[in-house]
Enzyme design. Structure first.
Site, mmCIF file in Angstrom:
data_model
loop_
_atom_site.group_PDB
_atom_site.id
_atom_site.type_symbol
_atom_site.label_atom_id
_atom_site.label_comp_id
_atom_site.label_asym_id
_atom_site.label_seq_id
_atom_site.Cartn_x
_atom_site.Cartn_y
_atom_site.Cartn_z
ATOM 1 C CE LYS A 47 -1.188 -1.410 3.910
ATOM 2 N NZ LYS A 47 -2.274 -1.008 3.086
ATOM 3 C CB CYS A 64 1.086 -4.386 0.032
ATOM 4 S SG CYS A 64 -0.728 -4.129 -0.028
#
Length: 420
Positions: A204, A258
């Protein structure tokens, strides 16, 4: 299944609604009483396409409730924030994750499934979360199942992507992976990819790090283009016609929870072997200053010092301003002495009339790619003192006045006498 989700933000709420509309009984827990109250009144507290409709369906079916406290469940999903620590490497602050895990300890029973969806640094599930659960008397993989299943969604399209995107299932043991797969298999139509927890964590992080590094290359190219008076956007367009090249687009910086955060988690875990990642972060965090300096060059001979900032969110068509370079640029311009008016139809306090925002302005500075900015009406530019637009996102298609972007802005700057 009966599921409790800890954290009802931009990921936790859509995830809860997804499970609630697929036959599960969901309790969503958040520490903010205002969030819980708003949800229980029937309204979502974030802007996300299609989510309100799905949420209303979940409420009508009686499959979702918001609460300040957890309850006994078959599965627990941790979806709380993981900001950067204020340390040398901006490592992952796990305080919210640890607090969330500890909050569910009184409600955990043998056979339960614990999922960490929060983005976390490598080895967090095994080195931090697992010991907390084991200290409570559970054996992971036998009487309690633990996995990291990171979200991989695009804000603005979350409801669709939660269902259709491939999902990484990172179990601490094989049994943990199988238990998590069984739960996500009830809602996810995309591929369920088996992995270890640590592999899932790093995968991720690297997905977002790849994009951050690519954007850094594009941003560096924009600076080179200005220095050499070469249109960087045209260079990128031509380079991307090569079948194996995919340069991203330059912009005013990288924001959100993110891309602007995750690469630091990798670098902090292995600082000796991550110089490229660290350099990319420095390039992208330098962009707000670069945009401010470019704005100053464009404003060198302006009739006044008023600048109108278009967009405050970190990306288009959402209301999320976390880690937003647009907000940072606006604040930097104000600190530098510019008269700044902020305009953003997705941010409540800046959702003003466009004509009022542009009144007597000498520059429109487009910092976010909202769909509303594709066309800048004549009524806005006609009330400006100087109809000049710097579009850092290459989003504007229809306008009046002079339009520049991160590719051709040198053409205007070289016409303006600059102070030595």
């Amino acid at each position: 299944m009966k599921i409790t989700t800890i954290g009802l933000g931009y990921i936790g709420l859509p995830t809860s609604v997804l499970f609630a509309t697929h036959g599960h009984e969901v309790r969503g827990v958040d520490a903010n009483p205002a969030v819980v109250e708003t949800l229980n009144q029937g309204y979502i507290h974030i802007e996300e396409e299609g989510l309100q409709k799905l949420y209303s369906q979940a409420l009508q079916s009686g499959s979702f409730e918001a609460s300040l406290t957890p309850s006994e469940s078959d599965a627990f999903i941790i979806a709380v924030p993981t900001p950067n620590k204020d340390d040398e490497h901006k490592s992952c602050d796990l305080s919210y994750v640890v607090s969330a895990v500890e909050s569910i300890l009184p409600y955990i029973q043998k056979g339960n499934l614990i999922i960490v969806e929060s983005t976390i640094g490598p080895r967090t599930t095994e080195d931090v979360v697992q010991p907390i659960l084991e200290a409570a008397g559970f054996t992971i993989g036998e009487d309690l199942f633990l996995a990291h299943c990171p979200e991989r969604v695009l804000p603005g399209n979350i409801a669709h992507e939660l269902v259709h995107n491939p999902r990484i299932i990172g179990g601490v043991t094989t049994n943990c992976t199988e238990a998590a797969k069984a739960m996500y298999g009830t809602v996810v139509q995309g591929e369920l990819i088996e992995a270890t927890a640590s592999e899932a964590e790093l995968s991720k992080l690297m997905e977002n790090t790849y994009r951050d590094v690519n954007i850094a290359l594009a941003n560096e190219l924009a600076k080179i283009g200005l220095d050499l008076e070469i249109n960087a956007l045209k260079v990128i367009e031509m380079a991307n016609r090569h079948p194996r090249v995919n340069l991203h687009s330059p912009g005013p910086g990288v924001g959100g929870h993110c891309l602007a955060i995750d690469p630091y988690f990798v670098a902090a875990a292995s600082p000796k072997f991550s110089p490229l990642i660290q350099t990319a972060r420095k390039i992208n965090t330098s962009m707000p200053q670069f945009i401010v300096e470019t704005t100053s060059k464009l404003m060198a001979s302006a009739p006044n010092n008023k600048v109108t900032v278009f967009g405050l969110t970190y990306k288009g068509n959402i209301d999320d301003t976390r880690e937003s370079p647009a907000k940072e640029i606006s604040e930097m311009l104000q600190f530098a002495g510019y008269d700044v008016t902020e305009y953003d139809p997705h941010v409540e306090y800046a959702n003003i009339e466009i004509e009022a925002a542009c009144q007597d302005s000498s520059l429109i500075l487009v910092l976010t790619d909202h769909s509303e900015f594709k066309t800048i009406p004549a009524s806005a530019t006609q009330v400006m003192r100087q109809a000049q637009i710097l579009d850092t996102k290459a989003i504007v298609k229809q306008h009046e006045g002079e339009l520049f972007n991160l590719g051709n802005m040198y053409e205007q700057i070289r016409k303006i006498p600059q102070e030595m």
